[in-house]
Scaffold this active site. Structure first.
Site, PDB file in Angstrom:
ATOM      1  N   THR A  99      -4.869   8.740  -5.287  1.00 10.60           N
ATOM      2  CA  THR A  99      -4.836   8.972  -3.835  1.00 10.60           C
ATOM      3  C   THR A  99      -3.774   9.995  -3.445  1.00 10.60           C
ATOM      4  OG1 THR A  99      -5.702   6.799  -3.295  1.00 10.60           O
ATOM      5  CG2 THR A  99      -4.440   7.865  -1.582  1.00 10.60           C
ATOM      6  N   GLU A 150       0.831  -1.212   0.000  1.00 16.95           N
ATOM      7  CA  GLU A 150       0.000   0.000   0.000  1.00 16.95           C
ATOM      8  C   GLU A 150       0.864   1.261   0.000  1.00 16.95           C
ATOM      9  OE1 GLU A 150      -2.661   1.224  -0.771  1.00 16.95           O
ATOM     10  OE2 GLU A 150      -4.037   1.649   0.862  1.00 16.95           O
TER      11      GLU A 150
HETATM   12  N1  HSE Z   1      -7.110   7.255   4.135  1.00 16.11           N
HETATM   13  C1  HSE Z   1      -6.748   7.305   2.756  1.00 16.11           C
HETATM   14  C2  HSE Z   1      -7.059   8.688   2.197  1.00 16.11           C
HETATM   15  C3  HSE Z   1      -7.546   6.277   1.995  1.00 16.11           C
HETATM   16  O1  HSE Z   1      -8.172   9.146   2.426  1.00 16.11           O
HETATM   17  O2  HSE Z   1      -6.189   9.293   1.579  1.00 16.11           O
HETATM   18  C4  HSE Z   1      -7.159   6.194   0.557  1.00 16.11           C
HETATM   19  O3  HSE Z   1      -6.047   5.367   0.381  1.00 16.11           O
END
Ligand code: HSE
Length: 311
Positions: A184, A131
């Site tokens: 992201t 990840e």
């Molecule tokens: N917590 C992460 C974000 C989830 O909101 O950027 C997406 O990978």
């Protein structure tokens, strides 16, 4: 120990509204599949990838599942190697935890091939390595629910701390994925790095309220608490029709509505199957009125997490 294993790892909702980077919810579908086998030659290799439109590298060290498997091997058995086929069965950049699902499938399948030396909880750090590569940040809010199933809290990394929170059995999730892609790391780049204390107080009140509401099946508290005053206002601008989608879901009886992970997928919660259908129709109508293609998903909370398909 098995020479060949095929497994599925599910999509997930990161953040779950107010719990940026710490709360996550496991979905029944979609998800990714990996078929892997042991080799005498040490190391990790990718044999093939399907469903990615040629976008992913076949180099294992540039693939979330490949990185997760290599990380697993580094603490277990390095005398053998793992080769795998990856079947991407969910969209990229959708906010459904696609990179996490691949990484979880990789770590999970490797653990099965070697006779399950690690617990699911212990596998999370290995999936998290994958990840990290994909999203340039080490948040476990997708990896933890995808690996453990259910509603999870990834409290922190040092020490790594994951807990599963009970949810009401009636809970239904309706997701709408507008067909636009949001990266992201880009969606993280637009968030302010400092927050005013007043908003922080509201947000941690909401996190505590959401967790308490889930654990006590208090739907009113869930609805009031699933509110994100820190991140959603910034990211909503990246999602076409966000305000209309939210209004449509809430007007149709949803308990709450927010962005799934970094978007563009949004989700609504309800406790009633009939309402879930109405919420999905209303959200779909918003996308139709804007001429935006979309996919709807209906799910309960997936308590199982990854599963073996064949071995
Ligand atoms: N917590 C992460 C974000 C989830 O909101 O950027 C997406 O990978």
């Amino acid at each position: 120990m098995s020479d060949r294993v095929k497994a599925f790892a599910p999509a997930s909702i990161g953040n779950v509204g107010c719990g940026f980077d710490v709360l996550g919810l496991c979905l029944e579908a979609p998800g990714d599949e990996i078929e892997a086998w042991l080799t005498d030659e040490p190391g990790v290799k990718i044999n093939s990838i399907t469903g990615d439109d040629g976008r992913l590298s076949l180099e294992a060290e540039k693939n979330t599942a490949g990185i997760a498997i290599a990380s697993f091997l580094s603490v277990t058995d390095q005398s053998k190697g793992v080769t795998f086929d990856l079947h991407k069965k969910m969209p990229f950049g959708s906010g459904l935890g696609s990179s996490a699902a691949s990484a979880v499938a990789g770590a999970f399948v490797a653990n099965e091939l070697f006779g399950r030396p690690l617990t699911r909880q212990e596998l999370i750090v290995h999936a998290l390595e994958g990840e990290k590569f994909a999203s340039k940040s080490a948040h476990a809010d997708n990896v933890a629910p995808s690996m453990m199933g259910g509603f999870t809290l990834a409290r922190g990394e040092e020490p790594f701390d994951v807990a599963t929170i009970p949810v009401p059995a009636e809970l239904r999730i309706v997701l709408i994925y507008p067909h636009v892609e949001i990266n992201t790391s880009d969606a993280r780049g637009i968030i302010p790095t400092e927050v005013p204390l007043k908003k922080a107080i509201r947000q941690w009140g909401n996190v505590a309220g959401l967790v308490t509401g889930m654990a006590k099946s208090d739907f009113g508290l869930i609805g009031r608490s699933l509110e994100d005053v820190l991140i959603e206002p910034h990211r909503a601008k990246l999602i076409p029709g966000f305000e209309e989608l939210k209004a449509a879901a809430l007007d149709s009886g949803a308990l709450a509505f927010s962005i799934s992970g970094s978007g563009p997928t949004c989700f609504a919660l309800t406790y009633n199957e009939h309402l879930a259908q109405a919420i999905g129709t209303a959200m779909g109508n918003v996308m139709k009125s804007k001429g935006i293609d979309y996919t709807l998903y209906h799910s309960k909370v997936n308590q199982e997490g990854p599963k073996i398909l064949t071995s």
